[in-house]
Design an enzyme around this catalytic site. Structure first.
Site: not given
Ligand code: PLP
Length: 362
Positions: A103, A171, A195
């Protein structure tokens, strides 16, 4: 009788039963209005109250200081990879990124489209099984970028690196609300909701209001944090249902000890699984012990025995243990242990792993 199902998926992820039950009632009648949450205007009084309550609960649970604004956006964390540098780049000053896997790799690609990106620390040479320990900061970076939890590789920053002057942008998609954090240390935090915060379609952003003023006013209106601050996340039609689910998740979290309470449960779940793996002759966790994630536990069987791993995944699914397949780029097995996953799910998983182990270590 079919076994009870436990969802270990990385996202969209498991939700508490009571959240799903409340949501299903609101699909027919939202808070006694006689109409569905899906039919409720984002400009109605009931919805505006819901939005304010959701903001208040987030502020309370994460102890968000008054300097920071909470925003409900769309486009996922993936849009934030571009939106963050679009808003926060300072002329010719690089972004210092900490590269810890899949990511952050995607985020770095987006940063590079807009300006210079300097990788100030990387776990790449260790195949992202450890987090970087040394940082090579540039002189005056626009900001420092990291991912607090690496969903695919199973690593998690336990303490956050500090830069003497630049704001930290994180993030936190896969560990938001799973443990206490000091929000004032971050210029910007963003997280997709599917999540730990509810369902897909909502992206939470928590931003220092002053930092949001860096953005050129000529940038696309929808992509300026300033727009959403000024309009209280109602510049255009907000993702009403996803915000509603987030509000139910926050209620659930408050009833379950808040962030500190859920952290101790998360530590307990992770310890149960990692301790079992570490004493096992069949399973192996490749991740550096001190960097292991409490949210996503990755492990392998034997010497990366992909055939046996396939058999494991099929047998697990038959027993109601869903979503354990590792990310295609990493292979192996991954158990996602987000806030809403109960301890009994991990106990059931470990009991299954032990039975599978006894059958295959003859
Ligand atoms: C799942 C995830 C993403 C992607 O998220 P989207 O909603 O599909 O854009 C980005 N960063 C991390 C750390 C993730 O676990």
């Amino acid at each position: 009788m079919a076994p009870k199902k436990y969802v270990f998926s990385p996202g969209p992820a498991t939700l508490p039963r009571e959240v799903l039950e409340n949501a299903s009632r609101a699909l027919l009648d939202f808070q006694g209005t006689g109409i569905s949450i899906l039919e409720t205007s984002h400009r109605s009084k009931v919805f505006e109250e819901l939005l304010e309550k959701t903001k208040r609960d987030l502020k309370f649970l994460l102890e968000i200081p008054d300097s920071h604004e909470t925003l409900f956006l769309q486009g996922g964390a993936s849009l934030q990879f571009h939106m963050a540098p679009l808003n926060l780049f300072l002329h010719s000053r690089p972004v210092d990124a900490l590269h810890t896997g899949y990511w952050t790799g995607k985020a770095i690609k987006e940063i590079e489209k807009l300006g210079p990106c300097h990788v100030a620390g990387s776990g790449e040479s260790a195949d992202f099984k450890t987090l970087p320990e040394k940082f090579d900061w540039s002189d005056q970076p626009s900001f420092v970028y990291l991912a607090s939890n690496n969903t695919i590789h199973g690593t998690q920053w336990k303490t956050f690196p500090e830069h003497p002057s630049a704001p930290l942008v994180a993030d936190m998609t896969s560990d938001i609300l799973s443990r206490p954090i000091k929000v004032s240390k971050f210029g910007l935090i963003f997280a997709s909701a599917q999540k730990n915060l509810g369902c897909a379609g909502l992206t939470l952003a928590i931003i220092d209001r002053e930092l949001a003023e860096r953005c050129a006013k000529t940038a696309p209106t929808m992509l300026q944090y300033r727009t959403h601050i000024e309009k209280n996340s109602l510049y255009n039609t907000a993702p009403t249902f996803a915000i509603y689910i987030a509000s139910l998740m926050l209620d659930w979290l408050k009833q379950n000890g808040g962030v500190a309470g859920i952290e101790s449960l998360n530590l307990k779940k992770a310890a149960l699984l990692y301790d079992y793996i570490d004493q096992s002759a069949l399973y192996r966790c490749p991740v550096n012990i001190s960097d292991r994630s409490t949210m996503n536990a990755v492990f392998r069987i034997g010497k990366n025995d992909t055939l046996l791993e396939q058999e494991f995944l099929l047998a697990a699914e038959r027993e109601g243990l869903i979503g354990l397949k590792g990310h295609p780029s990493a292979g192996g097995i991954r158990a996602s242990l987000y806030n809403a996953l109960p301890l009994e799910a991990v106990e059931t998983l470990v009991a299954f792993m032990e039975r599978f182990s006894q059958a295959h270590l003859a």
